[in-house]
Design an enzyme around this catalytic site. Structure first.
Site, PDB file in Angstrom:
ATOM      1  N   GLU A  31      70.595  35.189 -66.893  1.00  0.00           N
ATOM      2  CA  GLU A  31      69.919  35.797 -65.739  1.00  0.00           C
ATOM      3  C   GLU A  31      69.900  34.882 -64.521  1.00  0.00           C
ATOM      4  O   GLU A  31      69.514  35.296 -63.435  1.00  0.00           O
ATOM      5  CB  GLU A  31      68.458  36.140 -66.101  1.00  0.00           C
ATOM      6  CG  GLU A  31      68.309  37.341 -67.017  1.00  0.00           C
ATOM      7  CD  GLU A  31      68.370  36.970 -68.490  1.00  0.00           C
ATOM      8  OE1 GLU A  31      68.971  35.937 -68.831  1.00  0.00           O
ATOM      9  OE2 GLU A  31      67.812  37.729 -69.309  1.00  0.00           O
ATOM     10  N   TRP A  89      49.686  24.683 -79.599  1.00  0.00           N
ATOM     11  CA  TRP A  89      51.095  24.999 -79.764  1.00  0.00           C
ATOM     12  C   TRP A  89      51.883  23.770 -80.217  1.00  0.00           C
ATOM     13  O   TRP A  89      51.690  22.667 -79.711  1.00  0.00           O
ATOM     14  CB  TRP A  89      51.689  25.505 -78.440  1.00  0.00           C
ATOM     15  CG  TRP A  89      51.249  26.896 -78.091  1.00  0.00           C
ATOM     16  CD1 TRP A  89      50.345  27.665 -78.771  1.00  0.00           C
ATOM     17  CD2 TRP A  89      51.682  27.669 -76.977  1.00  0.00           C
ATOM     18  NE1 TRP A  89      50.207  28.877 -78.140  1.00  0.00           N
ATOM     19  CE2 TRP A  89      51.010  28.916 -77.046  1.00  0.00           C
ATOM     20  CE3 TRP A  89      52.592  27.446 -75.932  1.00  0.00           C
ATOM     21  CZ2 TRP A  89      51.209  29.920 -76.104  1.00  0.00           C
ATOM     22  CZ3 TRP A  89      52.786  28.447 -75.004  1.00  0.00           C
ATOM     23  CH2 TRP A  89      52.097  29.673 -75.087  1.00  0.00           C
TER      24      TRP A  89
HETATM   25  P1  ADP Z   1      71.393  34.301 -74.720  1.00  0.00           P
HETATM   26  O1  ADP Z   1      69.941  34.564 -74.402  1.00  0.00           O
HETATM   27  O2  ADP Z   1      72.297  35.452 -74.472  1.00  0.00           O
HETATM   28  O3  ADP Z   1      71.597  33.565 -76.000  1.00  0.00           O
HETATM   29  P2  ADP Z   1      71.382  32.471 -72.523  1.00  0.00           P
HETATM   30  O4  ADP Z   1      72.364  31.424 -72.204  1.00  0.00           O
HETATM   31  O5  ADP Z   1      71.020  33.380 -71.438  1.00  0.00           O
HETATM   32  O6  ADP Z   1      71.960  33.246 -73.709  1.00  0.00           O
HETATM   33  O7  ADP Z   1      70.114  31.781 -73.124  1.00  0.00           O
HETATM   34  C1  ADP Z   1      69.174  31.191 -72.276  1.00  0.00           C
HETATM   35  C2  ADP Z   1      68.136  30.463 -73.075  1.00  0.00           C
HETATM   36  O8  ADP Z   1      68.704  29.359 -73.764  1.00  0.00           O
HETATM   37  C3  ADP Z   1      67.046  29.854 -72.238  1.00  0.00           C
HETATM   38  O9  ADP Z   1      66.075  30.792 -71.869  1.00  0.00           O
HETATM   39  C4  ADP Z   1      66.512  28.780 -73.185  1.00  0.00           C
HETATM   40  O10 ADP Z   1      65.601  29.308 -74.120  1.00  0.00           O
HETATM   41  C5  ADP Z   1      67.752  28.327 -73.911  1.00  0.00           C
HETATM   42  N1  ADP Z   1      68.272  27.091 -73.321  1.00  0.00           N
HETATM   43  C6  ADP Z   1      69.281  26.948 -72.457  1.00  0.00           C
HETATM   44  N2  ADP Z   1      69.489  25.648 -72.159  1.00  0.00           N
HETATM   45  C7  ADP Z   1      68.573  24.941 -72.857  1.00  0.00           C
HETATM   46  C8  ADP Z   1      68.252  23.548 -72.972  1.00  0.00           C
HETATM   47  N3  ADP Z   1      68.939  22.609 -72.336  1.00  0.00           N
HETATM   48  N4  ADP Z   1      67.223  23.219 -73.776  1.00  0.00           N
HETATM   49  C9  ADP Z   1      66.507  24.146 -74.449  1.00  0.00           C
HETATM   50  N5  ADP Z   1      66.768  25.461 -74.382  1.00  0.00           N
HETATM   51  C10 ADP Z   1      67.789  25.857 -73.600  1.00  0.00           C
END
Ligand code: ADP
Length: 546
Positions: free
Chosen positions: A330, A444
Site C-alpha cells: 500500500e 504486549w
Molecule cells: P503482504 O502483506 O502482501 O505480505 P507486504 O509487503 O505489503 O506484503 O507486507 C507489508 C508488511 O510486512 C508490513 O505491514 C509489515 O508487517 C511487514 N514488514 C515489512 N518490512 C518489515 C520489516 N523490515 N520489519 C518487520 N516487518 C516488516
C-alpha cells in the site's frame, strides 16, 4: 498566484526516456529462465518496450485496459512493464506463489485482458485458464525455439510479436494521475485487495527511493533486485534504477545462495535488496565456501524484520552496510530506511547495531505517527508503542473497486496494521503486526523481537513465536524452532541464550522443534497456519497455573 514552471507530467515513461537519453549504454544483465546470461542496455529496453506497446495495440489493447504479468525479474519482464504502462494500460503483477483460487479471484476482479508469463508458469496458468472468462490471450515470455507445449488457447510468443514491430511508437498521452500499476496484497483476512499505483505515485516514489539517505542509487552502481517484480512493486527498483542510470542484474528464477552469490560476484554488484530468508541462504553460502563479496557495499533488508545476527554478520564479517527497510504494498512500497543520522557513524559497533535493528526513518513523502486504540496520538519517545499510521502521495487512498470501504481516517491517515515505536530521532521500530502481538497479562509481547533474539543462537536456523492461550495470563509465547541439522539443540540451550537479552517476563513458556515453518506467498512466516497447528497445545505453565 500560480507558478510559471512547465507542466511536465510525472509519467513512468519519462524515466525510461531519461535512461535511454543519458544512460543508453548501461547494461541490464539477466539470468534467463532458459538458462544463459543475457545482456542488453537501457537503449534496448526502451526500444523493445515501445515494440511491446505496439504489439499490444495490435492485439486490440487500449488505454486503461489491465494486462497482467507473472514473471521473474528479467529484461523481458521490465520491457513488458514499460510497454504496458507506456501504452496507457495498467500492469498487474501476479504472484505465482498464490493458490489457484486466489489467482482466479484476482485476475477476474482486476479484469485482466492478457497475461504475460514465463515458461516456468505454464502449469500455474493452465490450472486456472478455464476460470478466466475475460482473458483474451496469453503471451509467453520466450523465443520461438523455447515455446512450450501447452493446451492454452490464443497463445503468443513474446519475441515473435515484439520483433514483428518497428518501435516507431509515441508513448500514450496519459495524465500523471492515471493508473499504471496494480498489485494485490496477500490479504490474510478476507479477499486480496488491489493497490492501484498511478504514474505520479510511482515517479515520486522512485525519486524518494533514490534519495542519498534512502536506497540512494547512483549511475556508478550495479544493483541486483532479488525482490521480485511480482510483489510490492519490486521496492521501486524497476523505476529508481533507470532514473539514476544504475546497471541492473536480474536474477531470473534462481534465488538460492549459490546463484545469487555467483551474480553478485561476477557482475560486481554494489547494491542489492531482498527479504531476510534470501540473505539467510546467501550468508550460509558465503560461510560454507569461505568466500567474500569485495564489490558489495549495501544490502537492503526488508519485508520482515532483519535479525540482529544477520545485520552483524554482513557488517562485521563482510564489510557491507546493511539498510533495514520497512514498507508495504500500500506504500509503493517503501516507508522507512535505516540510514544513520549525524554522529551515529562514530558510535561503538554494538550501539550502531541497536539502531540498525530498528526499521529506520521515514523517507521524504512519507508521514508517520503512532496512535492508541482510541486513535489518540502517542509520543515519539521510543517507548510507547501503538498503531502505525501513514500518509503521503505514494500511499494508497483506497483499494480497487472500493474493496474494504474507506481505508483512511478523517485526517487521511492509513492504518498499516503494524504496531510500532517511534523514537525522538525519528527511528521507527516494528513491535509486531497488530494481529500477531502476544497479549500477556494486559501487556504486549513482541513476537518479532523474540524470533530475532532466538535466531541469534548459532544452532537455530529459523524461529517463529505465537501466543498460546493461558488460563492466568490470557496468552503466553511459544517458541517454534528449526534447529541446525545434527546440532542436538536443546530447549534449555535456547532459553539460556535468550536469558538477559529480553525482559524476563517475555521469556517463551516453551520451545518446540520442527522441520519446517510455513511461509506466505510473500515469504513471511505464516502465523495463521502455525496458530491453527498449535491450537490444542498446552503450555507446561498452563497446567501449573490451574
Ligand atoms: P503482504 O502483506 O502482501 O505480505 P507486504 O509487503 O505489503 O506484503 O507486507 C507489508 C508488511 O510486512 C508490513 O505491514 C509489515 O508487517 C511487514 N514488514 C515489512 N518490512 C518489515 C520489516 N523490515 N520489519 C518487520 N516487518 C516488516
Amino acid at each position: 498566484m500560480k507558478g510559471l514552471m512547465q507542466d511536465w507530467p510525472l509519467t513512468v515513461m519519462s524515466i525510461i526516456d531519461h535512461a535511454n537519453r543519458f544512460h543508453a549504454e548501461r547494461e541490464i544483465v539477466t539470468r534467463t529462465v532458459e538458462g544463459p546470461i543475457h545482456r542488453c542496455t537501457y537503449s534496448d529496453i526502451h526500444l523493445r518496450a515501445r515494440k511491446c506497446a505496439q504489439a499490444l495495440q495490435k492485439l486490440g489493447m487500449k488505454q486503461g485496459d489491465v494486462i497482467a504479468t507473472m514473471a521473474w525479474n528479467t529484461h523481458r519482464h521490465m520491457e513488458a512493464w514499460y510497454g504496458i504502462m507506456g501504452m496507457g494500460a495498467v500492469c498487474h503483477t501476479l504472484n505465482p506463489r498464490l493458490f489457484a483460487e486466489q489467482l482466479t479471484y484476482i485476475i477476474n476482479h482486476a479484469e485482466d485482458q492478457f497475461i504475460f508469463f514465463d515458461t516456468t508458469f505454464v502449469p500455474v496458468i493452465e490450472a486456472v485458464a478455464d476460470t478466466l472468462p475475460n482473458v483474451k490471450g496469453f503471451i509467453i515470455l520466450t523465443d520461438k525455439e523455447h515455446m512450450p507445449e501447452t493446451k492454452l488457447k490464443n497463445v503468443y510468443c513474446y519475441e515473435e510479436i515484439v520483433e514483428a514491430e518497428d518501435g516507431n511508437f509515441e508513448w500514450a498521452d496519459v495524465d500523471e494521475n492515471d493508473a499504471c500499476g496494480l498489485c494485490y496484497t496477500s490479504g490474510t483476512t478476507g479477499n486480496p485487495k488491489g493497490v492501484l499505483y498511478s504514474h505520479r505515485s510511482n515517479v515520486l516514489h522512485a525519486l524518494a527511493a533514490n534519495g542519498a539517505d534512502a536506497m540512494g542509487m547512483r549511475s556508478v552502481d550495479t544493483v541486483l533486485p532479488v525482490v521480485p517484480m511480482f510483489h510490492a512493486n519490486a521496492w521501486a527498483i524497476a523505476f529508481s534504477a533507470p532514473a539514476s542510470g544504475a546497471k541492473i542484474v536480474m536474477p531470473g528464477a534462481n534465488m538460492d545462495g549459490e546463484s545469487i552469490y555467483e551474480l553478485l560476484s561476477t557482475e560486481r554488484v554494489t547494491v542489492t535488496a531482498a527479504v531476510p530468508t534470501v540473505w539467510l541462504m546467501l550468508l550460509g553460502h558465503l560461510e560454507a565456501n569461505e568466500v567474500k563479496l569485495p564489490d558489495l557495499t549495501k544490502v537492503i533488508i526488508g519485508g520482515s524484520a532483519a535479525p540482529r545476527s544477520m545485520i552483524e554478520a554482513f557488517e562485521r564479517d563482510y564489510d557491507v552496510t546493511v539498510m533495514h527497510a520497512w514498507g508495504m504494498t500500500e506504500m509503493s512500497p517503501m516507508g522507512t530506511l535505516g540510514s544513520f543520522k549525524a554522529g551515529m557513524e562514530t558510535l561503538p559497533f554494538e550501539e550502531q547495531l541497536d539502531i540498525k535493528v530498528k526499521q529506520g526513518r521515514a523517507i521524504y513523502t512519507v508521514e508517520m505517527k503512532i496512535t492508541d486504540d482510541d486513535g489518540n496520538d502517542l509520543p515519539s519517545d521510543g517507548v510507547a508503542f501503538g498503531h502505525l499510521m501513514v500518509r503521503g502521495p505514494a500511499v494508497a487512498g483506497g483499494y480497487l473497486k472500493g474493496e474494504g470501504g474507506n481505508i483512511l481516517d478523517e485526517d487521511g491517515w492509513f492504518d498499516t496494521g503494524d504496531v510500532a515505536t517511534l523514537d525522538p530521532l525519528g527511528f521507527m521500530q516494528i513491535t509486531d503486526r497488530a494481529k500477531d502481538v502476544i497479549k500477556s497479562g494486559g501487556e504486549w509481547i513482541s513476537s518479532i523481537e523474540l524470533e530475532n533474539t532466538a535466531v541469534g543462537h548459532p544452532d537455530v536456523v529459523e524461529a517463529a513465536v505465537i501466543g498460546i492461550l493461558h488460563p492466568k495470563w490470557d496468552e503466553r509465547p511459544l517458541l517454534i524452532v528449526i534447529p541446525k541439522e545434527g546440532s542436538g539443540l536443546t530447549k534449555e540451550s535456547v532459553l539460556e541464550y535468550m536469558d538477559g537479552k529480553i525482559a524476563k517476563w517475555w521469556m517463551p513458556d516453551d520451545v518446540v522443534f520442527v522441520d519446517e515453518i510455513p511461509h506466505t506467498a510473500t515469504g513471511k512466516i505464516q502465523k495463521l497456519t502455525l496458530r491453527e497447528q498449535f491450537k490444542d497445545y498446552t503450555l507446561p505453565t498452563a497446567t501449573a497455573a490451574e
